[in-house]
Design a protein around this motif. Structure first.
Motif, PDB file in Angstrom:
ATOM      1  N   GLY A   1     -44.686  -7.865 -56.576  1.00 12.14           N
ATOM      2  CA  GLY A   1     -43.541  -7.110 -56.081  1.00 12.14           C
ATOM      3  C   GLY A   1     -42.405  -8.003 -55.620  1.00 12.14           C
ATOM      4  O   GLY A   1     -41.646  -7.652 -54.713  1.00 12.14           O
ATOM      5  N   ALA A   2     -42.285  -9.178 -56.232  1.00  7.46           N
ATOM      6  CA  ALA A   2     -41.243 -10.115 -55.816  1.00  7.46           C
ATOM      7  C   ALA A   2     -39.862  -9.579 -56.171  1.00  7.46           C
ATOM      8  O   ALA A   2     -39.649  -9.054 -57.261  1.00  7.46           O
ATOM      9  CB  ALA A   2     -41.472 -11.470 -56.494  1.00  7.46           C
ATOM     10  N   GLU A   3     -38.946  -9.695 -55.248  1.00  7.25           N
ATOM     11  CA  GLU A   3     -37.576  -9.258 -55.484  1.00  7.25           C
ATOM     12  C   GLU A   3     -36.746 -10.431 -56.000  1.00  7.25           C
ATOM     13  O   GLU A   3     -36.991 -11.581 -55.653  1.00  7.25           O
ATOM     14  CB  GLU A   3     -36.960  -8.715 -54.198  1.00  7.25           C
ATOM     15  CG  GLU A   3     -37.655  -7.468 -53.673  1.00  7.25           C
ATOM     16  CD  GLU A   3     -36.966  -6.933 -52.437  1.00  7.25           C
ATOM     17  OE1 GLU A   3     -35.971  -7.529 -52.000  1.00  7.25           O
ATOM     18  OE2 GLU A   3     -37.437  -5.902 -51.912  1.00  7.25           O
ATOM     19  N   GLU A   4     -35.772 -10.113 -56.826  1.00  3.35           N
ATOM     20  CA  GLU A   4     -34.920 -11.154 -57.368  1.00  3.35           C
ATOM     21  C   GLU A   4     -34.111 -11.800 -56.247  1.00  3.35           C
ATOM     22  O   GLU A   4     -33.452 -11.103 -55.473  1.00  3.35           O
ATOM     23  CB  GLU A   4     -33.969 -10.576 -58.411  1.00  3.35           C
ATOM     24  CG  GLU A   4     -33.050 -11.627 -59.018  1.00  3.35           C
ATOM     25  CD  GLU A   4     -32.225 -11.098 -60.166  1.00  3.35           C
ATOM     26  OE1 GLU A   4     -31.389 -11.865 -60.692  1.00  3.35           O
ATOM     27  OE2 GLU A   4     -32.419  -9.931 -60.541  1.00  3.35           O
ATOM     28  N   PRO A   5     -34.170 -13.114 -56.130  1.00  2.54           N
ATOM     29  CA  PRO A   5     -33.394 -13.781 -55.072  1.00  2.54           C
ATOM     30  C   PRO A   5     -31.901 -13.630 -55.329  1.00  2.54           C
ATOM     31  O   PRO A   5     -31.433 -13.746 -56.465  1.00  2.54           O
ATOM     32  CB  PRO A   5     -33.842 -15.246 -55.188  1.00  2.54           C
ATOM     33  CG  PRO A   5     -34.310 -15.391 -56.602  1.00  2.54           C
ATOM     34  CD  PRO A   5     -34.914 -14.062 -56.973  1.00  2.54           C
ATOM     35  N   LYS A   6     -31.157 -13.357 -54.288  1.00  2.00           N
ATOM     36  CA  LYS A   6     -29.712 -13.197 -54.429  1.00  2.00           C
ATOM     37  C   LYS A   6     -29.044 -14.564 -54.367  1.00  2.00           C
ATOM     38  O   LYS A   6     -29.375 -15.393 -53.525  1.00  2.00           O
ATOM     39  CB  LYS A   6     -29.178 -12.293 -53.323  1.00  2.00           C
ATOM     40  CG  LYS A   6     -27.702 -11.945 -53.455  1.00  2.00           C
ATOM     41  CD  LYS A   6     -27.310 -10.829 -52.511  1.00  2.00           C
ATOM     42  CE  LYS A   6     -27.950  -9.516 -52.913  1.00  2.00           C
ATOM     43  NZ  LYS A   6     -27.402  -8.382 -52.126  1.00  2.00           N
ATOM     44  N   ALA A   7     -28.127 -14.785 -55.271  1.00  2.00           N
ATOM     45  CA  ALA A   7     -27.404 -16.063 -55.299  1.00  2.00           C
ATOM     46  C   ALA A   7     -26.625 -16.259 -54.005  1.00  2.00           C
ATOM     47  O   ALA A   7     -25.934 -15.353 -53.544  1.00  2.00           O
ATOM     48  CB  ALA A   7     -26.468 -16.105 -56.489  1.00  2.00           C
ATOM     49  N   VAL A   8     -26.752 -17.437 -53.411  1.00  2.00           N
ATOM     50  CA  VAL A   8     -26.039 -17.775 -52.177  1.00  2.00           C
ATOM     51  C   VAL A   8     -24.962 -18.795 -52.524  1.00  2.00           C
ATOM     52  O   VAL A   8     -25.263 -19.890 -53.006  1.00  2.00           O
ATOM     53  CB  VAL A   8     -26.999 -18.347 -51.115  1.00  2.00           C
ATOM     54  CG1 VAL A   8     -26.227 -18.722 -49.858  1.00  2.00           C
ATOM     55  CG2 VAL A   8     -28.099 -17.336 -50.794  1.00  2.00           C
ATOM     56  N   ILE A   9     -23.712 -18.429 -52.291  1.00  2.00           N
ATOM     57  CA  ILE A   9     -22.592 -19.263 -52.713  1.00  2.00           C
ATOM     58  C   ILE A   9     -21.724 -19.619 -51.517  1.00  2.00           C
ATOM     59  O   ILE A   9     -21.291 -18.742 -50.766  1.00  2.00           O
ATOM     60  CB  ILE A   9     -21.754 -18.538 -53.784  1.00  2.00           C
ATOM     61  CG1 ILE A   9     -22.642 -18.190 -54.991  1.00  2.00           C
ATOM     62  CG2 ILE A   9     -20.564 -19.388 -54.217  1.00  2.00           C
ATOM     63  CD1 ILE A   9     -21.936 -17.393 -56.057  1.00  2.00           C
ATOM     64  N   GLN A  10     -21.485 -20.889 -51.336  1.00  2.00           N
ATOM     65  CA  GLN A  10     -20.681 -21.382 -50.226  1.00  2.00           C
ATOM     66  C   GLN A  10     -19.186 -21.181 -50.501  1.00  2.00           C
ATOM     67  O   GLN A  10     -18.724 -21.330 -51.634  1.00  2.00           O
ATOM     68  CB  GLN A  10     -20.938 -22.869 -50.000  1.00  2.00           C
ATOM     69  CG  GLN A  10     -22.339 -23.209 -49.538  1.00  2.00           C
ATOM     70  CD  GLN A  10     -22.515 -23.017 -48.044  1.00  2.00           C
ATOM     71  OE1 GLN A  10     -21.594 -22.598 -47.364  1.00  2.00           O
ATOM     72  NE2 GLN A  10     -23.689 -23.329 -47.545  1.00  2.00           N
ATOM     73  N   LEU A  11     -18.451 -20.850 -49.466  1.00  2.73           N
ATOM     74  CA  LEU A  11     -17.000 -20.730 -49.586  1.00  2.73           C
ATOM     75  C   LEU A  11     -16.385 -22.040 -50.070  1.00  2.73           C
ATOM     76  O   LEU A  11     -15.458 -22.037 -50.889  1.00  2.73           O
ATOM     77  CB  LEU A  11     -16.394 -20.344 -48.232  1.00  2.73           C
ATOM     78  CG  LEU A  11     -14.863 -20.386 -48.129  1.00  2.73           C
ATOM     79  CD1 LEU A  11     -14.223 -19.433 -49.114  1.00  2.73           C
ATOM     80  CD2 LEU A  11     -14.414 -20.072 -46.704  1.00  2.73           C
ATOM     81  N   ALA A  12     -16.896 -23.161 -49.591  1.00  6.48           N
ATOM     82  CA  ALA A  12     -16.352 -24.463 -49.980  1.00  6.48           C
ATOM     83  C   ALA A  12     -16.448 -24.669 -51.493  1.00  6.48           C
ATOM     84  O   ALA A  12     -15.546 -25.254 -52.109  1.00  6.48           O
ATOM     85  CB  ALA A  12     -17.083 -25.581 -49.240  1.00  6.48           C
ATOM     86  N   SER A  13     -17.527 -24.182 -52.105  1.00  3.33           N
ATOM     87  CA  SER A  13     -17.690 -24.322 -53.560  1.00  3.33           C
ATOM     88  C   SER A  13     -16.639 -23.512 -54.302  1.00  3.33           C
ATOM     89  O   SER A  13     -16.082 -23.960 -55.320  1.00  3.33           O
ATOM     90  CB  SER A  13     -19.095 -23.876 -53.982  1.00  3.33           C
ATOM     91  OG  SER A  13     -20.090 -24.650 -53.341  1.00  3.33           O
ATOM     92  N   CYS A  14     -16.348 -22.309 -53.797  1.00  2.19           N
ATOM     93  CA  CYS A  14     -15.339 -21.457 -54.431  1.00  2.19           C
ATOM     94  C   CYS A  14     -13.958 -22.102 -54.334  1.00  2.19           C
ATOM     95  O   CYS A  14     -13.185 -22.091 -55.294  1.00  2.19           O
ATOM     96  CB  CYS A  14     -15.323 -20.077 -53.771  1.00  2.19           C
ATOM     97  SG  CYS A  14     -16.897 -19.199 -53.836  1.00  2.19           S
ATOM     98  N   LEU A  15     -13.643 -22.670 -53.175  1.00  2.00           N
ATOM     99  CA  LEU A  15     -12.345 -23.313 -52.995  1.00  2.00           C
ATOM    100  C   LEU A  15     -12.232 -24.568 -53.856  1.00  2.00           C
ATOM    101  O   LEU A  15     -11.157 -24.866 -54.389  1.00  2.00           O
ATOM    102  CB  LEU A  15     -12.145 -23.663 -51.523  1.00  2.00           C
ATOM    103  CG  LEU A  15     -12.000 -22.465 -50.575  1.00  2.00           C
ATOM    104  CD1 LEU A  15     -11.935 -22.941 -49.128  1.00  2.00           C
ATOM    105  CD2 LEU A  15     -10.779 -21.634 -50.914  1.00  2.00           C
ATOM    106  N   SER A  16     -13.329 -25.305 -54.008  1.00  2.00           N
ATOM    107  CA  SER A  16     -13.317 -26.495 -54.854  1.00  2.00           C
ATOM    108  C   SER A  16     -13.053 -26.115 -56.308  1.00  2.00           C
ATOM    109  O   SER A  16     -12.318 -26.811 -57.022  1.00  2.00           O
ATOM    110  CB  SER A  16     -14.648 -27.247 -54.742  1.00  2.00           C
ATOM    111  OG  SER A  16     -14.845 -27.717 -53.429  1.00  2.00           O
ATOM    112  N   ARG A  17     -13.643 -25.017 -56.751  1.00  2.00           N
ATOM    113  CA  ARG A  17     -13.421 -24.564 -58.122  1.00  2.00           C
ATOM    114  C   ARG A  17     -11.962 -24.163 -58.326  1.00  2.00           C
ATOM    115  O   ARG A  17     -11.367 -24.412 -59.370  1.00  2.00           O
ATOM    116  CB  ARG A  17     -14.354 -23.399 -58.444  1.00  2.00           C
ATOM    117  CG  ARG A  17     -14.182 -22.838 -59.848  1.00  2.00           C
ATOM    118  CD  ARG A  17     -15.205 -21.757 -60.131  1.00  2.00           C
ATOM    119  NE  ARG A  17     -16.553 -22.302 -60.223  1.00  2.00           N
ATOM    120  CZ  ARG A  17     -17.055 -22.862 -61.322  1.00  2.00           C
ATOM    121  NH1 ARG A  17     -16.317 -22.966 -62.403  1.00  2.00           N
ATOM    122  NH2 ARG A  17     -18.283 -23.323 -61.339  1.00  2.00           N
ATOM    123  N   LEU A  18     -11.390 -23.515 -57.319  1.00  4.01           N
ATOM    124  CA  LEU A  18      -9.993 -23.089 -57.405  1.00  4.01           C
ATOM    125  C   LEU A  18      -9.062 -24.280 -57.581  1.00  4.01           C
ATOM    126  O   LEU A  18      -8.100 -24.223 -58.352  1.00  4.01           O
ATOM    127  CB  LEU A  18      -9.600 -22.318 -56.144  1.00  4.01           C
ATOM    128  CG  LEU A  18      -8.142 -21.855 -56.052  1.00  4.01           C
ATOM    129  CD1 LEU A  18      -7.870 -20.778 -57.097  1.00  4.01           C
ATOM    130  CD2 LEU A  18      -7.834 -21.333 -54.655  1.00  4.01           C
TER     131      LEU A  18
END
Length: 458
Positions: free
Chosen positions: A379-396
């Motif tokens: 009954g394992a649930e799919e782990p939700k992706a955890v994304i840091q704000l810093a990573s999003c800003l770096s991509r931008l």
């Protein structure tokens, strides 16, 4: 073993601490007073010089002032004495940015914080021993007597009583009613509008422009009030932030008095008039509504003249600069600036800090065989992706390869100007491998940033 486990937990929460750019040339006034190294057993010798508090104290390394740590938004924390002192001295032209937390000083170091506006974070001071010696403190003789900020952060996340903000079990939340705590009634799929209005209309500048206690703004409407957007915004601002919908709770009241619920029906009818989507009762995108509302408000304010004390929407405007440089040939460069009022931040699965775990689960789920059966059985649930704000800003801000004038080019994006309030949109929609629109289900690691700010006692 317990102590080792605790230190391991703390190390998982500690952020990378950089050297302060101000430690080398730090100003230290003549030591007209000596700071007691640590409180003696059974006595308190350290106190905030503003409030008299004896907990969470910080020593300013420049002038020897001892002040309490930050006061948080909910009134908890320290007396704010250390930060207030820094601001007062800065206003006089004195720059004393570095403070150290008393009780954390050991031969190995201590918690040092920089109040400098371009740092405002935990920092390292390689000359800490020298700076402390100036005030009569020998680090080689010091022992830790207080929790570090990392330890405070761990305690907060592990032991915080979430029932204080979440109603559960037999602990109902205390009902409050006051100006500024008024909500909006859901008119049916109107949560996108209500949440946006609650955010925008609570800003100090908006309240300053639209608080209309004497009704003069609404009475001076050039047309019928129900057709005047300025009047409708004034009505909402006064309802949310005034006393009309926030009288004291009736003693013994069990249900919400329907007469005290603010329903933005007239506003919704007006703002949606003529719009193919917002005129309906269907759910809509909050970001699209915010931009449409600001556009309509700017137009209404231009025609309102002196009825409104300032251009409200200008607080959100900023410029984005794009730089294109040809990858070959003459390597010419082109700059373009675009005015915006909302910053779109790309959110990608590949930036997830638990990417391997997410991909492993998906691979096992799609695979025919024992792995998929095991997941189903457990009954394992799919782990939700955890994304840091810093990573999003770096991509931008990262360099992007694009096509330009028939050839390749490098494109970089940056903010040319900053608004007073920056509205951020999470761009979680993407096109999947079947060329169908999809939405990335993820958990943004932003609540952790809030908790870190809360525990930064400096």
């Amino acid at each position: 073993m317990e102590g080792a486990k605790s230190m391991e937990t703390v190390s998982q929460w500690e952020e990378e601490v950089k050297e302060s750019k101000y430690f080398k040339d730090l100003v230290q006034l003549p030591a007209t007073k000596k700071i007691s190294p640590s409180p003696k057993a059974g006595r308190v010798s350290h106190r905030c010089e503003k409030s008299g508090d004896t907990q969470n104290l910080w020593l300013n390394l420049s002038d020897g002032f001892i002040g309490g740590g930050r006061r948080f938004f909910d009134g908890s924390g320290g007396s704010n004495g250390a930060l207030d002192h820094f601001a007062e001295e800065e206003a006089k032209g004195n720059f004393y940015p570095l403070v150290v937390k008393l009780g954390t000083i050991t031969p190995e170091g201590a918690d040092v914080y920089s109040y400098a506006r371009d740092e405002d974070a935990m920092v390292k001071d390689p000359l800490l021993a020298q700076h402390l010696e100036h005030w009569g403190i020998d680090v080689m003789k010091m022992e830790k007597t207080d929790k570090t900020l990392a330890e405070m952060q761990v305690d907060l996340n592990l032991n915080y009583d979430w029932s204080r903000i979440c109603e559960s079990g037999d602990k109902p939340l205390e009902r409050l009613r006051a100006p500024g705590l008024v909500g909006l009634k859901n008119l049916g799929q109107s949560c996108y509008m209500n949440s946006s209005l609650q955010l925008l209309l609570a800003l100090p500048e908006v309240k300053n422009h639209y608080m209309d206690a004497d009704f003069q703004m609404r009475r001076s409407a050039p047309a019928e009030v129900q057709n005047d957007l300025v009047s409708q915004v004034a009505k909402l601002v006064n309802g949310l932030n005034g006393p009309r919908y926030a009288p004291p709770l009736r003693e013994g009241a069990d249900e919400e008095d329907p007469k005290l619920v603010m329903a933005p029906q007239m506003f919704r009818t007006l703002i949606g008039r003529g719009h193919v989507e917002f005129a309906t009762s269907r759910q809509q995108d909050a970001a699209e509504f915010v931009q449409y509302f600001l556009e309509q408000l700017a137009r209404a304010e231009r025609g309102a003249g002196s009825r409104v004390s300032g251009p409200t929407t200008a607080m959100f405007d900023f410029a984005v600069e794009e730089r294109l440089q040809e990858s070959s040939g003459s390597k010419r460069v082109k700059y373009m600036k675009v005015r915006q009022n909302m910053l779109g931040i790309p959110v990608k699965l590949e930036d997830a800090e638990n990417l391997e775990e997410v991909l492993a689960y998906r691979a096992a789920k799609e695979k025919d065989g024992q792995d998929a059966k095991k997941l189903k059985t457990e009954g394992a649930e799919e782990p939700k992706a955890v994304i840091q704000l810093a990573s999003c800003l770096s991509r931008l801000g990262a360099v992007e390869e694009v096509q330009f004038r028939g050839g390749g080019a490098c494109k970089t994006t940056r903010l040319a100007t900053m608004p007073r309030y920056l509205i951020v949109q999470l761009q979680r929609y993407y096109v999947d491998e079947k060329w169908c629109p999809a939405k990335l289900d993820c958990k943004a690691r932003w609540e952790m940033i809030v908790l870190r700010e809360r525990t930064h006692g400096a």
